[in-house]
Design a protein around this motif. Structure first.
Motif, PDB file in Angstrom:
ATOM      1  N   GLY A 108       0.825  -1.124   0.005  1.00  0.00           N
ATOM      2  CA  GLY A 108      -0.061  -0.046  -0.123  1.00  0.00           C
ATOM      3  C   GLY A 108       0.840   1.275  -0.030  1.00  0.00           C
ATOM      4  N   SER A 111       1.772   2.017  -3.399  1.00  0.00           N
ATOM      5  CA  SER A 111       0.917   2.433  -4.335  1.00  0.00           C
ATOM      6  C   SER A 111       0.538   3.713  -4.045  1.00  0.00           C
ATOM      7  CB  SER A 111      -0.276   1.168  -4.104  1.00  0.00           C
ATOM      8  OG  SER A 111       0.442  -0.045  -4.152  1.00  0.00           O
ATOM      9  N   ARG A 112       0.896   4.499  -3.081  1.00  0.00           N
ATOM     10  CA  ARG A 112       0.239   5.797  -3.000  1.00  0.00           C
ATOM     11  C   ARG A 112       0.250   6.663  -4.379  1.00  0.00           C
ATOM     12  NH1 ARG A 112       3.739   8.515   1.480  1.00  0.00           N
ATOM     13  NH2 ARG A 112       5.467   7.752  -0.059  1.00  0.00           N
ATOM     14  N   TRP A 172      -7.126  -3.936  -4.972  1.00  0.00           N
ATOM     15  CA  TRP A 172      -6.623  -3.002  -3.997  1.00  0.00           C
ATOM     16  C   TRP A 172      -6.064  -1.884  -4.845  1.00  0.00           C
ATOM     17  CZ3 TRP A 172      -3.498  -6.928  -0.726  1.00  0.00           C
ATOM     18  CH2 TRP A 172      -4.267  -7.781   0.148  1.00  0.00           C
ATOM     19  N   ARG A 173      -5.251  -2.069  -5.881  1.00  0.00           N
ATOM     20  CA  ARG A 173      -4.708  -0.876  -6.474  1.00  0.00           C
ATOM     21  C   ARG A 173      -5.557  -0.204  -7.558  1.00  0.00           C
ATOM     22  NH1 ARG A 173       0.693  -2.799  -8.128  1.00  0.00           N
ATOM     23  NH2 ARG A 173       1.173  -1.922  -6.257  1.00  0.00           N
ATOM     24  N   THR A 176      -7.254   2.246  -5.546  1.00  0.00           N
ATOM     25  CA  THR A 176      -6.409   3.251  -4.733  1.00  0.00           C
ATOM     26  C   THR A 176      -6.937   4.800  -4.827  1.00  0.00           C
ATOM     27  OG1 THR A 176      -4.409   1.979  -4.761  1.00  0.00           O
ATOM     28  CG2 THR A 176      -4.097   4.236  -4.698  1.00  0.00           C
ATOM     29  N   LYS A 180      -7.723   7.553  -1.532  1.00  0.00           N
ATOM     30  CA  LYS A 180      -7.297   8.561  -1.699  1.00  0.00           C
ATOM     31  C   LYS A 180      -8.208   9.987  -1.672  1.00  0.00           C
ATOM     32  CE  LYS A 180      -4.231   8.209  -4.690  1.00  0.00           C
ATOM     33  NZ  LYS A 180      -2.799   8.504  -5.768  1.00  0.00           N
ATOM     34  N   LEU A 222      -1.373   2.853   2.298  1.00  0.00           N
ATOM     35  CA  LEU A 222      -1.482   4.123   1.570  1.00  0.00           C
ATOM     36  C   LEU A 222      -1.654   5.463   2.532  1.00  0.00           C
ATOM     37  CD1 LEU A 222      -4.660   3.091  -0.678  1.00  0.00           C
ATOM     38  CD2 LEU A 222      -2.309   3.496  -1.341  1.00  0.00           C
TER      39      LEU A 222
END
Length: 398
Positions: A108, A111-112, A172-173, A176, A180, A222
């Motif tokens: 995570g 992956s920000r 998950w990605r 993202t 956010k 994240l």
């Protein structure tokens, strides 16, 4: 996994700078090919800088990934042996409480900077979706042959053994940008995980139950910043982690006959584990707290400097996906049936062999051999990005 935050470029640049497309089981600025998501280009105190091309890797994250993948392999090797050893089963429960959460938090964290930009979507497909398809099929064919089970179907909707992580990482990605965007991402992710444990109707498709129950760890990654990792790398935390791990082993030894280890897999609802629905949300919170505590202790003991195994951190996807063939092959062919392996000395030998095997599978020669499956370029499958084409035209002589 994909990246740390990218720095702002020059304000008047007519076109954005080209971004490297290195997809090695992990780069902070690229979508990792991992299971194991297993990010690669690390970023500790210099995470923001690590996202810049040409910056050196942060050894801390490479070390953490390598040590975590070794624990994954050891845990899988313990499975056929632990039923006859309460001590081994206690160690198994402790390891399972934090090794995948540690991986997922790192995934995570890197992956920000993921968004729906075409080059990042390409890396998500080539580094996660394609390895998932290849190894889902490979594992089924391997079981058909090695376990004499020719009727086993190939199903891309039902992840088998290790491939669940790639499926979950893809989900998950892709989500993202949503995490956010919302105001309280971590509480929302925890609520989703709690509700998932009360819903047996979710079923096994895409191992969605697992993806939802592990989701808070990814969202936590994240939300994390470099200074958060610095907090657990202090000397006092390292000292405190020793009694914490000792206490965890004692509690696990006590819990072995009293607790269903299925809770640590996060793949079943409360009802499927034979308890009332309300136990699921309670266990999500309890295990989340235990996992975060042990993960912090694990990070505290990860070396910060470059070690002999640091370079292997870039190959953790390979070790993750390939060691499963050895573990399953050993199970199918009766390697774990020898009585001496079920004694303390045999358990130690199995542990050392598992660690050595996964180490070899992370090395550069193995990565070169299997890169076609785990890091395919697949330029033939994608349209050229308009920005890249414009940049090439601008560089072309008049």
């Amino acid at each position: 996994m994909t990246n740390s935050l990218r720095p702002n470029g020059p304000r008047r640049a007519p076109l954005p700078p080209a971004e490297r497309s290195t997809e090695a089981a992990a780069t902070p600025r690229s979508a990792p090919s991992q299971s194991s998501g297993l990010p690669s280009r690390p970023a500790g105190a210099t995470a923001a800088a690590a996202a810049q091309p040409g910056r050196p890797r942060d050894a801390f994250f490479d070390n953490a990934k390598y040590l975590a993948i070794v624990l994954v392999a050891m845990g899988h090797a313990w499975e056929p042996l632990k039923g006859q050893s309460r001590v081994l089963e206690a160690a198994y429960m402790v390891v399972y409480a934090f090794h995948m959460p540690a991986f997922i938090i790192i995934s995570g964290y890197f992956s920000r900077s993921f968004d729906m930009r075409p080059d990042r979507l390409k890396r998500l497909i080539t580094g996660v979706a394609v390895p998932y398809v290849v190894f889902e099929v490979a594992y089924v064919l391997f079981k058909r042959w090695a376990d004499d089970d020719p009727s086993l179907p190939v199903s891309l909707l039902d992840p088998w053994f290790l491939t669940w992580f790639l499926c979950a990482l893809f989900i998950w990605r892709l989500t993202t940008p949503l995490w956010k965007l919302v105001r309280w991402p971590l509480p929302l992710a925890i609520a989703v995980a709690m509700l998932a444990t009360t819903s047996p109707s979710i079923g096994d498709d895409l191992d969605l139950q697992r993806a939802l129950q592990f989701l808070p760890f990814f969202v936590l990654g994240l939300c994390m910043k470099p200074e958060h990792f610095q907090l657990v790398r202090r000397r006092e935390v390292r000292i405190l982690s020793v009694p914490v791990f000792a206490a965890a082993l004692v509690v696990s030894w006590w819990a072995v006959p009293r607790m269903n280890p299925g809770w640590f897999y996060h793949r079943d609802s409360a009802q499927e584990l034979g308890v009332p629905w309300w136990v699921g949300p309670v266990m999500v919170l309890a295990l989340l707290g235990c996992s975060l505590l042990l993960t912090a202790c694990f990070f505290a003991w990860v070396p910060r400097r470059k070690m002999w195994f640091t370079a292997l951190g870039a190959g953790t996807l390979y070790g993750y996906l390939l060691h499963g063939f050895l573990v399953k092959g050993g199970d199918y062919w009766g390697w774990f049936d020898h009585k001496w392996l079920h004694r303390p000395l045999g358990e130690i030998v199995v542990t050392l062999v598992a660690g050595a095997a996964v180490t070899l599978l992370c090395t550069a020669p193995v990565r070169r051999v299997f890169r076609f499956a785990m890091e395919p370029s697949m330029e033939w499958a994608f349209k050229r990005d308009a920005t890249e084409l414009a940049r090439e035209r601008a560089k072309a002589p008049a």
